[in-house]
Design a protein around this motif. Structure first.
Motif, PDB file in Angstrom:
ATOM      1  N   CYS A   1       0.420   5.376   2.072  1.00 20.84           N
ATOM      2  CA  CYS A   1      -0.682   4.749   2.809  1.00 20.84           C
ATOM      3  C   CYS A   1      -1.427   5.677   3.736  1.00 20.84           C
ATOM      4  O   CYS A   1      -2.542   5.357   4.163  1.00 20.84           O
ATOM      5  CB  CYS A   1      -0.152   3.564   3.598  1.00 20.84           C
ATOM      6  SG  CYS A   1       1.005   4.034   4.926  1.00 20.84           S
TER       7      CYS A   1
ATOM      8  N   ALA B   1       2.464  -1.190   4.439  1.00 18.79           N
ATOM      9  CA  ALA B   1       1.928   0.157   4.226  1.00 18.79           C
ATOM     10  C   ALA B   1       3.068   1.150   4.404  1.00 18.79           C
ATOM     11  O   ALA B   1       3.689   1.207   5.472  1.00 18.79           O
ATOM     12  CB  ALA B   1       0.804   0.430   5.210  1.00 18.79           C
TER      13      ALA B   1
ATOM     14  N   ASP C   1       0.867  -1.178   0.000  1.00 20.31           N
ATOM     15  CA  ASP C   1       0.000   0.000   0.000  1.00 20.31           C
ATOM     16  C   ASP C   1       0.904   1.228   0.000  1.00 20.31           C
ATOM     17  O   ASP C   1       1.508   1.570   1.015  1.00 20.31           O
ATOM     18  CB  ASP C   1      -0.926  -0.010   1.207  1.00 20.31           C
ATOM     19  CG  ASP C   1      -2.030   1.026   1.090  1.00 20.31           C
ATOM     20  OD1 ASP C   1      -3.172   0.641   0.831  1.00 20.31           O
ATOM     21  OD2 ASP C   1      -1.731   2.226   1.244  1.00 20.31           O
TER      22      ASP C   1
END
Length: 274
Positions: free
Chosen positions: A55, A76, A52
């Motif tokens: 994030c 993330a 991600d």
């Protein structure tokens, strides 16, 4: 939602980190629904690995982690320490031990072994110093056949709120057009976003449109202004000037009858053969 690269006095990461608490107040009605929409299109399956990118406070990382389950992995990555701290807290509260937050430049983040099954980036690619170069770096973190998923603002989104804010700040000083506006303008329609994904090397791109309105009051409108990338427009202004901007901003919202935030996003996805 930040890259942390320099673009003025403060980095993007600094700006978002400074406004982290204000940013998070909008999570339930703005960032989390957009993150859910991003993860919905990405459709990570149980046991998959997900990066991600940009994030923020975990709006798209959290639903991705729920989808892949404890056998999966979600990294993330962001440079806004304040947002990462919020994301880490949310992950702990949700018991998502396989979701890990990292403070790092995502373009140089090392991919695991064979690469990620999914790389997703919600409202982040247009903040990159070079959107094409840096997004291509993200696609290289995919395994062959992996999915690259990008969410961006659709053309015209946030219009009334943004126009009122820019106009208010311009009563105190000029507001130069930020480079991310020009980058976003290249990919803010379904056709241009799909074409951009193709140019990056993606196969058979698909674009999903989502629209919803979020109620807006003078107080919540100002919270969004100070808890997102627009906070940079206030950098360096004296406290009394900031208060004048806030008063002018409220007056413009009222005069324009802006009582909802026009939220329109596009999520594009493509597979990359590697």
């Amino acid at each position: 939602m930040t890259t942390g690269e320099s673009a003025g006095e403060n980095t993007v990461g600094d700006v978002f980190s400074a406004g982290a608490e204000e940013f998070h107040r909008w999570s339930p009605v703005l960032w989390d629904p957009i993150g859910e929409a991003t993860a919905d299109v990405a459709a990570p399956a149980g046991g998959e690995s997900v990066l991600d990118a940009c994030c923020g406070a975990g709006a798209s990382a959290l639903p991705a982690a729920r989808a892949v389950g404890p056998e999966g992995r979600v990294d993330a990555v962001d440079l806004a320490a304040g947002l990462l701290a919020i994301g880490e807290r949310r992950a702990r509260e949700a018991g998502l031990e396989h979701l890990r937050f990292h403070r790092h430049d995502v373009t140089s983040w090392p991919a695991p072994g064979a690469g990620y099954d999914v790389v997703q980036c919600a409202l982040g690619v247009f903040f990159f110093p070079d959107m094409d170069r840096d997004s291509a770096a993200l696609t290289r973190k995919l395994r062959p056949g992996g999915r690259f998923v990008v969410t961006v603002w659709e053309k015209g989104a946030l219009g009334g709120w943004q126009s009122a804010l820019v106009g208010a700040v311009e009563t105190e000083r000029p507001v130069p057009r930020p480079p991310q506006r020009d980058q976003l303008a290249r990919i803010d329609s379904p056709d241009t976003l799909a074409a951009w994904l193709t140019d990056l090397g993606g196969d058979a791109p698909q674009v999903t449109r989502r629209r919803f309105d979020a109620p807006l009051s003078p107080d919540t409108a100002w919270t969004l202004a100070t808890g997102s990338g627009t906070r940079r427009m206030l950098d360096g202004l004296a406290p009394d000037a900031v208060e004048r901007v806030r008063a002018e901003f409220t007056a413009r919202l009222t005069a324009g009858g802006v009582t909802d935030l026009d939220v329109r996003v596009l999520t594009g996805t493509a597979r990359f053969p590697g």
